[in-house]
Design a protein around this motif. Structure first.
Motif, PDB file in Angstrom:
ATOM      1  N   MET A   1      13.173  -0.885   1.330  1.00 59.82           N
ATOM      2  CA  MET A   1      13.117   0.143   2.377  1.00 59.82           C
ATOM      3  C   MET A   1      14.395   0.974   2.398  1.00 59.82           C
ATOM      4  O   MET A   1      14.359   2.193   2.577  1.00 59.82           O
ATOM      5  N   GLN A   2      15.526   0.323   2.198  1.00 59.49           N
ATOM      6  CA  GLN A   2      16.793   1.051   2.172  1.00 59.49           C
ATOM      7  C   GLN A   2      16.858   1.997   0.979  1.00 59.49           C
ATOM      8  O   GLN A   2      17.325   3.139   1.094  1.00 59.49           O
ATOM      9  N   ALA A   3      16.341   1.537  -0.172  1.00 64.85           N
ATOM     10  CA  ALA A   3      16.339   2.382  -1.375  1.00 64.85           C
ATOM     11  C   ALA A   3      15.420   3.586  -1.191  1.00 64.85           C
ATOM     12  O   ALA A   3      15.751   4.700  -1.620  1.00 64.85           O
ATOM     13  N   LEU A   4      14.278   3.388  -0.562  1.00 66.89           N
ATOM     14  CA  LEU A   4      13.362   4.498  -0.297  1.00 66.89           C
ATOM     15  C   LEU A   4      14.027   5.553   0.574  1.00 66.89           C
ATOM     16  O   LEU A   4      13.988   6.745   0.276  1.00 66.89           O
ATOM     17  N   ARG A   5      14.618   5.092   1.676  1.00 65.74           N
ATOM     18  CA  ARG A   5      15.207   6.027   2.631  1.00 65.74           C
ATOM     19  C   ARG A   5      16.389   6.774   2.031  1.00 65.74           C
ATOM     20  O   ARG A   5      16.615   7.956   2.334  1.00 65.74           O
ATOM     21  N   GLN A   6      17.158   6.109   1.193  1.00 64.53           N
ATOM     22  CA  GLN A   6      18.359   6.735   0.637  1.00 64.53           C
ATOM     23  C   GLN A   6      18.034   7.721  -0.480  1.00 64.53           C
ATOM     24  O   GLN A   6      18.861   8.566  -0.807  1.00 64.53           O
ATOM     25  N   ASP A   7      16.845   7.626  -1.043  1.00 63.97           N
ATOM     26  CA  ASP A   7      16.450   8.577  -2.082  1.00 63.97           C
ATOM     27  C   ASP A   7      16.122   9.922  -1.437  1.00 63.97           C
ATOM     28  O   ASP A   7      15.269   9.995  -0.551  1.00 63.97           O
TER      29      ASP A   7
ATOM     30  N   VAL B   1      10.522   6.893 -10.557  1.00 62.66           N
ATOM     31  CA  VAL B   1      11.246   7.317  -9.358  1.00 62.66           C
ATOM     32  C   VAL B   1      11.281   6.223  -8.300  1.00 62.66           C
ATOM     33  O   VAL B   1      12.282   6.050  -7.603  1.00 62.66           O
ATOM     34  N   VAL B   2      10.207   5.476  -8.184  1.00 64.04           N
ATOM     35  CA  VAL B   2      10.060   4.500  -7.107  1.00 64.04           C
ATOM     36  C   VAL B   2      10.845   3.233  -7.419  1.00 64.04           C
ATOM     37  O   VAL B   2      10.790   2.728  -8.540  1.00 64.04           O
TER      38      VAL B   2
ATOM     39  N   GLY C   1       0.818  -1.216   0.000  1.00 64.77           N
ATOM     40  CA  GLY C   1       0.000   0.000   0.000  1.00 64.77           C
ATOM     41  C   GLY C   1       0.847   1.260   0.000  1.00 64.77           C
ATOM     42  O   GLY C   1       0.537   2.230  -0.709  1.00 64.77           O
ATOM     43  N   LEU C   2       1.931   1.246   0.781  1.00 71.03           N
ATOM     44  CA  LEU C   2       2.866   2.379   0.774  1.00 71.03           C
ATOM     45  C   LEU C   2       3.469   2.566  -0.608  1.00 71.03           C
ATOM     46  O   LEU C   2       3.557   3.686  -1.126  1.00 71.03           O
ATOM     47  N   HIS C   3       3.877   1.460  -1.208  1.00 72.40           N
ATOM     48  CA  HIS C   3       4.484   1.506  -2.543  1.00 72.40           C
ATOM     49  C   HIS C   3       3.521   2.110  -3.567  1.00 72.40           C
ATOM     50  O   HIS C   3       3.914   2.966  -4.366  1.00 72.40           O
ATOM     51  N   GLU C   4       2.283   1.667  -3.536  1.00 67.91           N
ATOM     52  CA  GLU C   4       1.293   2.172  -4.496  1.00 67.91           C
ATOM     53  C   GLU C   4       1.041   3.657  -4.290  1.00 67.91           C
ATOM     54  O   GLU C   4       0.877   4.409  -5.266  1.00 67.91           O
TER      55      GLU C   4
ATOM     56  N   ALA D   1      12.547  11.667   2.319  1.00 70.88           N
ATOM     57  CA  ALA D   1      12.123  12.828   3.110  1.00 70.88           C
ATOM     58  C   ALA D   1      10.644  13.140   2.933  1.00 70.88           C
ATOM     59  O   ALA D   1      10.141  14.115   3.499  1.00 70.88           O
ATOM     60  N   SER D   2       9.934  12.324   2.149  1.00 64.50           N
ATOM     61  CA  SER D   2       8.534  12.607   1.860  1.00 64.50           C
ATOM     62  C   SER D   2       7.661  12.376   3.083  1.00 64.50           C
ATOM     63  O   SER D   2       7.933  11.491   3.906  1.00 64.50           O
ATOM     64  N   GLU D   3       6.609  13.160   3.189  1.00 62.74           N
ATOM     65  CA  GLU D   3       5.679  13.002   4.299  1.00 62.74           C
ATOM     66  C   GLU D   3       4.946  11.665   4.199  1.00 62.74           C
ATOM     67  O   GLU D   3       4.592  11.059   5.220  1.00 62.74           O
ATOM     68  N   THR D   4       4.736  11.177   2.983  1.00 63.99           N
ATOM     69  CA  THR D   4       4.080   9.876   2.800  1.00 63.99           C
ATOM     70  C   THR D   4       4.874   8.761   3.474  1.00 63.99           C
ATOM     71  O   THR D   4       4.328   7.930   4.208  1.00 63.99           O
ATOM     72  N   PHE D   5       6.168   8.735   3.234  1.00 60.90           N
ATOM     73  CA  PHE D   5       7.038   7.702   3.809  1.00 60.90           C
ATOM     74  C   PHE D   5       7.137   7.861   5.324  1.00 60.90           C
ATOM     75  O   PHE D   5       6.985   6.893   6.083  1.00 60.90           O
ATOM     76  N   ASN D   6       7.377   9.093   5.777  1.00 60.08           N
ATOM     77  CA  ASN D   6       7.549   9.326   7.208  1.00 60.08           C
ATOM     78  C   ASN D   6       6.260   9.077   7.984  1.00 60.08           C
ATOM     79  O   ASN D   6       6.279   8.555   9.098  1.00 60.08           O
TER      80      ASN D   6
END
Length: 473
Positions: free
Chosen positions: A82-88, A54-55, A41-44, A93-98
Motif C-alpha cells: 500500500m505504501q509503494a502504491l501511494r508513493q508512486d 509498473v505495479v 482484486g485492486l492489484h489485478e 494518483a490513479s482513479e482506480t486506487f482512489n
C-alpha cells in the motif's frame, strides 16, 4: 500521506465463517477495513491498466489457512504494498486506487449512499450547509461549498477542506487536509465526536496569490475572515500599534487594506501546531511549530527554561520522513499491542543543511507529524509549480480537463443555490457572508496576549538558530 496496516482482526463473514481483516490506517487513523481478496482484486485491476512492470509485488496466495506468524508476515507485506502504491506518482494518483479507498471507507463505516446535509465551517464560525451524497468525494464537496458561496470556478483551487478538532477557548487542532481518496461526510461522522468538523481554508502558501483571491468579493470575504481568525487565535503576531491600525481599517470596512497590513506581520498565512517535543537543539525540548513561508518555524523551550526561536527552510531540507510506532498504554507484556490498547506515536524527522558542509537530522514528536509533512510537501509542490511557470489556476484547469473533478446528474440535482447575493429576487433572503464577516472583530487581541504566546513585540523578522545564517539560504 502515511499509509499503514498496524493491526489485523478476525471477523465473521455472512455465512458464519471467519476471515482476517486488515485495518488500513491513513495518517494514524483507521480509514478502512479490507480482506486480502479485496486488495488482490485492486492489484489485478491496476496491473491490467498499467502493466506488470509498473505495479509493485503483491503477497502471494496461500493454499492452507494462515498461521498467526504468516498473518503477521502478510500484514507487513500488504503494508509495504500500500505504501509503494501511494508513493508512486502514477499509481497513487490513479482513479482506480482512489476509488477503491473511497468505497472501502464507505463499506467499513457501513454508511449507505444517500442524500444528506453536511455542515462546513468558515473561519469566522459561520456554517455553510450543503446538500450532498454520502458517497461524494472531497472535490465534490468542495465544489458544492463553492457553489453555495458563489465562489467562481477559477478560485476553487485556491481553497481546500480541512478536518479540525475544536479545543477549549477557541483553540483548534488541524488534523489533516481532506484528500481525494476519502469521503468527507464519512470521515467526519465516523468519528462520533462533535468537536471534529470540516473547515474551508485557503490551501496555498505564497501570499502573492492573495491578490488573485481578493479580486473576487467572495474570495476577499473568505480571506478576510481567515486573517481575522488567525489574529484572534494568536497565530499572527500583532503589537499594540499594529493592532490599532488593524482595528481602524476594520472599522472603515477596508478589507483589502486590512489583509495587506496583515501580510507584513509575523506568521501571516502560517498554520500553528499544538505544543510538542523536539530533539533540537537538545533532546526533550518543548516546542511550538508553525508552518508557512516555505519554512517550519520553531519556538523552543530548553530544559533550563531558556527560550529560543528559529526557522528551517524547506529549500535546505534534503529529505524528511514520518514514522509511526505503537506505544502501549500500560506496561508489562512482551507484545502489549496484541492484548491491550496502544497509542500511536508519530514522528517527523528531516535532514537539514545546517551549514555549507553539515547535515543534521531534526526530529519532531507530535500527533500532527503527518499534517506537518503534508505542509512541507505542499510547499515544495508549490515552489516547483512556480519554478515551471505554472499557477494554481493552470493546475485547476488541468485537473478539470483530466476529469478528476466530476459530478453525476443525480449529484448535480442536490446542489444548493448560492448563498451570496443571488440575482433571484423571489428567493428567500439570507444573510450575506460579507455582512457576517464585517461583524468579526479583533476582540481579545492585544500585545499582552501575543507576548504570552510567541514573544509578541520582541518578535522581529526571521530568526535563525546558530549555524543557519542568511548567507546560507
Amino acid at each position: 500521506m502515511h499509509f499503514s496496516i498496524p493491526e489485523t482482526e478476525v471477523r465473521s463473514g455472512e455465512n458464519g465463517s471467519t476471515y482476517v481483516a486488515y485495518n488500513i490506517h491513513v495518517n494514524g487513523v483507521l480509514h478502512c477495513r479490507v480482506r486480502y481478496s479485496q486488495l488482490l482484486g485492486l492489484h489485478e485491476q491496476i496491473k491490467k491498466e498499467y502493466g506488470n512492470n509498473v505495479v509493485p509485488a503483491f503477497p502471494p496466495k496461500k493454499i492452507f489457512t494462515l498461521t498467526p506468524a504468516e498473518v503477521e508476515q502478510r500484514r507487513e507485506q500488504l503494508e509495504k504494498y500500500m505504501q509503494a502504491l501511494r508513493q508512486d506518482p502514477l499509481l497513487g494518483a490513479s482513479e482506480t486506487f482512489n476509488s477503491f479507498l473511497r468505497k472501502a471507507q464507505q463499506e467499513t463505516q457501513q454508511i449507505p449512499t444517500e442524500e444528506v446535509q453536511l455542515e462546513v465551517h468558515l473561519s469566522n464560525g459561520q456554517k455553510v450547509t450543503v446538500n450532498i451524497l454520502t458517497s461524494d468525494q472531497t472535490e465534490d464537496v468542495l465544489e458544492a461549498v463553492a457553489t453555495k458561496l458563489d465562489l467562481p470556478d477559477d478560485l476553487v483551487g485556491y481553497f481546500s477542506l480541512f478536518l479540525i478538532q475544536e479545543g477549549e477557548h477557541g483553540n483548534c487542532t488541524f488534523v489533516r487536509k481532506l484528500q481525494e481518496f476519502e469521503l468527507p461526510f464519512v470521515s467526519v461522522t465516523s468519528l462520533h465526536n462533535p468537536d471534529y468538523h470540516i473547515v474551508l481554508r485557503k490551501s496555498y502558501w505564497d501570499s502573492a496569490y492573495d491578490s488573485d483571491v481578493m479580486e473576487n468579493r467572495v474570495g476577499l470575504n473568505l480571506l478576510y475572515a481567515q486573517t481575522v481568525s488567525d489574529i484572534e487565535r494568536g497565530w499572527i503576531l500583532v503589537n499594540k500599534d499594529q493592532h490599532r491600525q488593524l482595528k481602524s481599517l476594520q472599522e472603515k470596512g477596508s478589507k483589502k487594506e486590512f489583509i495587506r497590513l496583515a501580510q507584513t506581520l509575523k506568521y501571516f498565512g502560517y498554520i500553528k501546531f499544538d505544543p510538542c517535543i523536539t530533539d533540537f537543539p537538545e533532546k526533550g525540548c518543548h516546542v511550538i511549530v508553525s508552518a508557512g513561508n516555505n519554512e517550519l518555524s520553531f519556538h523552543v523551550k530548553l530544559p533550563n527554561n531558556q527560550m529560543k526561536e528559529g526557522s528551517f527552510k524547506v529549500t535546505r531540507m534534503r529529505c524528511w520522513r514520518v514514522t509511526s510506532s505503537q506505544v502501549p498504554v500500560a506496561n508489562g507484556t512482551a507484545n502489549p499491542c496484541s492484548s491491550i490498547k496502544c497509542d500511536v506515536k508519530l514522528e517527523l524527522a528531516f535532514e537539514y543543511l545546517m551549514s555549507k558542509d553539515r547535515l543534521q537530522w531534526v526530529t519532531i514528536t507530535s500527533p500532527q507529524a503527518i499534517m506537518m509533512s503534508i505542509c512541507l510537501q505542499s510547499m515544495v509542490d508549490e515552489l516547483m509549480v512556480k519554478k515551471s511557470g505554472g499557477s494554481i489556476k493552470k493546475q485547476m484547469q488541468k485537473r478539470r480537463l483530466n476529469g478528476s473533478i466530476h459530478r453525476s446528474n443525480s449529484q448535480q440535482a442536490v446542489k444548493s443555490p448560492p448563498l451570496l447575493d443571488s440575482p433571484d429576487t423571489s428567493r428567500e433572503q439570507v444573510p450575506k457572508l460579507s455582512t457576517k464577516l464585517s461583524s468579526v472583530s479583533l476582540r481579545g487581541i492585544s500585545a499582552s496576549n501575543s507576548a504570552n504566546d510567541l514573544s509578541g513585540n520582541d518578535f522581529h523578522g526571521n530568526y535563525a538558530f546558530e549555524g543557519i545564517g542568511d548567507d546560507d539560504l
